[in-house]
Scaffold this active site. Structure first.
Site, PDB file in Angstrom:
ATOM      1  N   ASP A 167      34.743  18.924 -89.470  1.00 49.38           N
ATOM      2  CA  ASP A 167      35.698  19.124 -88.380  1.00 49.38           C
ATOM      3  C   ASP A 167      37.061  19.492 -88.965  1.00 49.38           C
ATOM      4  OD1 ASP A 167      35.721  17.981 -85.180  1.00 49.38           O
ATOM      5  OD2 ASP A 167      37.647  18.401 -86.143  1.00 49.38           O
ATOM      6  N   ASN A 225      30.704  14.328 -76.853  1.00 52.27           N
ATOM      7  CA  ASN A 225      31.642  14.384 -75.732  1.00 52.27           C
ATOM      8  C   ASN A 225      31.103  15.402 -74.732  1.00 52.27           C
ATOM      9  OD1 ASN A 225      33.406  12.565 -76.994  1.00 52.27           O
ATOM     10  ND2 ASN A 225      34.413  14.203 -78.109  1.00 52.27           N
ATOM     11  N   GLN A 239      35.388  16.746 -73.777  1.00 57.66           N
ATOM     12  CA  GLN A 239      34.879  17.925 -74.494  1.00 57.66           C
ATOM     13  C   GLN A 239      35.910  19.044 -74.455  1.00 57.66           C
ATOM     14  OE1 GLN A 239      31.085  19.355 -73.027  1.00 57.66           O
ATOM     15  NE2 GLN A 239      30.842  20.801 -74.721  1.00 57.66           N
ATOM     16  N   VAL A 260      35.370  22.012 -76.805  1.00 60.67           N
ATOM     17  CA  VAL A 260      34.660  23.242 -77.182  1.00 60.67           C
ATOM     18  C   VAL A 260      33.308  23.226 -76.464  1.00 60.67           C
ATOM     19  CG1 VAL A 260      33.684  24.609 -79.060  1.00 60.67           C
ATOM     20  CG2 VAL A 260      35.802  23.328 -79.444  1.00 60.67           C
ATOM     21  N   HIS A 279      27.752  19.898 -79.309  1.00 64.16           N
ATOM     22  CA  HIS A 279      27.903  19.441 -80.694  1.00 64.16           C
ATOM     23  C   HIS A 279      27.825  17.933 -80.778  1.00 64.16           C
ATOM     24  CE1 HIS A 279      31.853  20.033 -78.813  1.00 64.16           C
ATOM     25  NE2 HIS A 279      32.268  18.984 -79.490  1.00 64.16           N
ATOM     26  N   HIS A 319      29.213  14.820 -83.018  1.00 66.22           N
ATOM     27  CA  HIS A 319      30.182  14.416 -84.043  1.00 66.22           C
ATOM     28  C   HIS A 319      29.526  13.330 -84.894  1.00 66.22           C
ATOM     29  CE1 HIS A 319      34.013  15.920 -82.033  1.00 66.22           C
ATOM     30  NE2 HIS A 319      33.216  15.891 -80.983  1.00 66.22           N
TER      31      HIS A 319
HETATM   32  P1  5GP Z   1      35.076  18.046 -78.615  1.00 64.02           P
HETATM   33  O1  5GP Z   1      36.462  17.570 -78.285  1.00 64.02           O
HETATM   34  O2  5GP Z   1      34.714  19.282 -77.826  1.00 64.02           O
HETATM   35  O3  5GP Z   1      34.021  16.991 -78.547  1.00 64.02           O
HETATM   36  O4  5GP Z   1      35.124  18.436 -80.143  1.00 64.02           O
HETATM   37  C1  5GP Z   1      35.501  19.669 -80.633  1.00 64.02           C
HETATM   38  C2  5GP Z   1      35.820  19.469 -82.083  1.00 64.02           C
HETATM   39  O5  5GP Z   1      35.865  20.736 -82.693  1.00 64.02           O
HETATM   40  C3  5GP Z   1      37.174  18.802 -82.332  1.00 64.02           C
HETATM   41  O6  5GP Z   1      36.981  17.609 -83.062  1.00 64.02           O
HETATM   42  C4  5GP Z   1      37.956  19.851 -83.102  1.00 64.02           C
HETATM   43  O7  5GP Z   1      38.769  19.301 -84.100  1.00 64.02           O
HETATM   44  C5  5GP Z   1      36.860  20.719 -83.675  1.00 64.02           C
HETATM   45  N1  5GP Z   1      37.241  22.103 -83.878  1.00 64.02           N
HETATM   46  C6  5GP Z   1      37.878  22.928 -82.980  1.00 64.02           C
HETATM   47  N2  5GP Z   1      38.050  24.143 -83.494  1.00 64.02           N
HETATM   48  C7  5GP Z   1      37.506  24.114 -84.736  1.00 64.02           C
HETATM   49  C8  5GP Z   1      37.391  25.111 -85.767  1.00 64.02           C
HETATM   50  O8  5GP Z   1      37.813  26.256 -85.645  1.00 64.02           O
HETATM   51  N3  5GP Z   1      36.782  24.712 -86.912  1.00 64.02           N
HETATM   52  C9  5GP Z   1      36.291  23.443 -87.095  1.00 64.02           C
HETATM   53  N4  5GP Z   1      35.699  23.170 -88.253  1.00 64.02           N
HETATM   54  N5  5GP Z   1      36.390  22.498 -86.145  1.00 64.02           N
HETATM   55  C10 5GP Z   1      36.998  22.829 -84.979  1.00 64.02           C
END
Ligand code: 5GP
Length: 114
Positions: free
Chosen positions: A31, A87, A94, A96, A100, A102
């Site tokens: 991440d 998430n 969430q 993205v 996914h 984590h």
């Molecule tokens: P969510 O909040 O959707 O469960 O998690 C999305 C995760 O994607 C976040 O922890 C964020 O830091 C990670 N993330 C967002 N953009 C990028 C990226 O461009 N590269 C990487 N490696 N992680 C990302």
């Protein structure tokens, strides 16, 4: 057709990521904003936007992702324990919209989360 996300670009290697695992079905990478000493995301190559949109046809894929998380945790030396988080949608935090998992570890993780 699901929306193209930053994770689709990572799958296609259009943007860089620190990839720790890859096979035909999924990808694991660090991440960009780690919330623990180890913070890895495991994503399916199939663009499922969120868990709420996964179907029975995705049963094997979801199981494969979970077992992949387990082997990455072993690879990362998280023998003391770790947490797996999905998430989902707005209230789930969430950001993205490409499914996914984590994998968080390397420190004590409090419960309940915020
Ligand atoms: P969510 O909040 O959707 O469960 O998690 C999305 C995760 O994607 C976040 O922890 C964020 O830091 C990670 N993330 C967002 N953009 C990028 C990226 O461009 N590269 C990487 N490696 N992680 C990302």
């Amino acid at each position: 057709m699901s929306e193209d996300t930053i994770f689709s670009k990572i799958i296609r290697k259009e943007i860089p990521a620190n990839i720790v695992y890859e096979d035909d079905l999924c990808l694991g990478f660090r991440d960009i904003t780690p919330q623990a000493p180890t913070h890895i995301l495991v994503i399916p190559k199939k663009p499922i936007p969120k868990l709420a949109e996964a179907g029975t046809e995705d049963k094997e894929l979801l199981g494969h992702m979970l077992l992949t998380v387990k082997s990455i945790a072993e690879q990362e030396g998280l023998g003391n324990g770790y947490r797996v988080v999905i998430n989902t949608d707005e209230d789930g935090g969430q950001t993205v919209f490409h499914l996914h998992m984590h994998l968080l570890g390397g420190r004590y993780l409090r419960w309940p989360p915020g």
